[in-house]
Design a protein around this motif. Structure first.
Motif: not given
Length: 344
Positions: A231-235, A268-269, A274-279
């Motif tokens: 997780q620390a590397e993801l966000i 938050l991750q 979820a925000q990344g599912s849209a263009e």
């Protein structure tokens, strides 16, 4: 009355009210709009228009005899119907591009960390970057490198250039020959599979190997950080000090909950995933956010892409943020990040 059917006067008053409130954080009165924006109408007419906007739920009066402030619905109308993105200066563009160009040689994790920092600095908000979902990656190679007594560095590389390294602790020294055997088995059994598929079928795929139980135990746990992504590397989150001094965080309890959200990162991750599912640019305002801790904030996010992955970057700040400028910054940064990753 549909918001699309607002009169030109109502649109102008709403736009000026929001612009002034963004700059000052003070409730806006009709006389302020009349004097500052020279609309050619009297304060009384502006006051009547503001009452109409209040009845529509687009502005509200926080205190009796005070001016008005925008509601979340008011910001939504502003963003969807009135927003004019403010172009970046050449200096701002160069700063973003140069930082990303310098950091790309240090790998994706360093690049995303620096991108969150530059987003926070340029926007004066909270800069956030989210790594691509490791589950989607197709494994190309695993390398095992002895680095110190009782420790092995495992490098997991996936198609498209994304790689992660994990330091494994072993109970006793492993001979290099045995380590090469483990490396060969892992690559033969797992290369070509997605990380999600590996995690779901790992035990079965390694069950009939001739690896010793001691070695097998290192890799067989499907919940291990090896396969799930740390997780620390993801966000990456930078710039909390930019926004905690804002009037919206004067309530110490709200501030405490907000800081806790940033420290724990998990929720938050999920939100940024979820925000990344849209263009394209996505703006989420106030109570549109599912997390109670940021329901006095807005998110401006966009996606960046590599050959096989996509990730999310953005900013978090009070709903009273300069959307026109921030939209341009986030969009340009995402595009620059995509270009840099395509060249890595």
């Amino acid at each position: 009355m549909a918001f699309e059917n607002l009169s030109e006067r109502e649109r102008q008053v709403l736009e000026h009210l929001i612009e002034h409130y963004i700059q000052t954080a003070d409730p806006v009165g009709s006389r302020v709009i009349a004097n500052k924006y020279r609309m050619g109408i009297s304060p009384a007419t502006i006051r009547n228009t503001m009452q109409d906007l209040e009845e529509l739920g687009l502005i509200q009066q926080p205190h009796t005899s005070a001016g008005r402030i925008p509601t979340d619905s008011g910001y939504r109308v502003f963003v969807d119907m009135l927003l004019q993105p403010e172009p970046l200066t050449k200096a701002e563009q160069d700063r973003i591009k140069n930082i990303i160009k310098q950091r790309r040689v240090k790998g994706l994790n360093a690049l995303l960390s620096q991108t969150s920092k530059i987003l926070g600095e340029i926007t004066n908000q909270l800069g956030v970057t989210m790594a691509p979902k490791f589950d989607e990656g197709v494994l190309t190679r695993i390398d095992l490198i002895p680095v110190a007594e009782g420790h092995i560095l495992m490098i997991v590389s996936v198609k498209g250039g994304l790689a992660r390294s994990i330091l494994l602790e072993v109970e006793s020294e492993i001979e290099v020959k045995a380590l090469r055997q483990v490396e060969q088995v892992l690559n033969e059994r797992l290369a070509g599979l997605s990380m999600g598929k590996i995690r779901a079928t790992l035990s079965d795929r390694l069950a009939d190997t001739n690896l010793t139980p001691k070695l097998l135990k290192l890799f067989i746990d499907s919940d291990s950080e090896i396969w799930s992504g740390g997780q620390a590397e993801l966000i990456h989150i930078t710039g909390a000090d930019n926004i905690i001094s804002q009037p919206e965080f004067a309530d110490r309890e709200k501030l405490r909950e907000f800081i806790k959200l940033l420290e724990e990162k998990k929720e938050l991750q999920k939100l940024f995933e979820a925000q990344g599912s849209a263009e394209g640019i996505i703006i989420t305002i106030g109570r549109e956010n599912p997390l109670a801790e940021i329901q006095n904030c807005s998110l401006v996010t966009s996606t960046y892409k590599t050959e096989n992955f996509s990730g999310t970057i953005g900013i978090i700040g009070p709903t009273r943020m300069p959307y026109s400028k921030l939209v341009s910054i986030v969009e340009y940064t995402a595009r620059s990040l995509t270009e840099a990753l395509s060249e890595m």
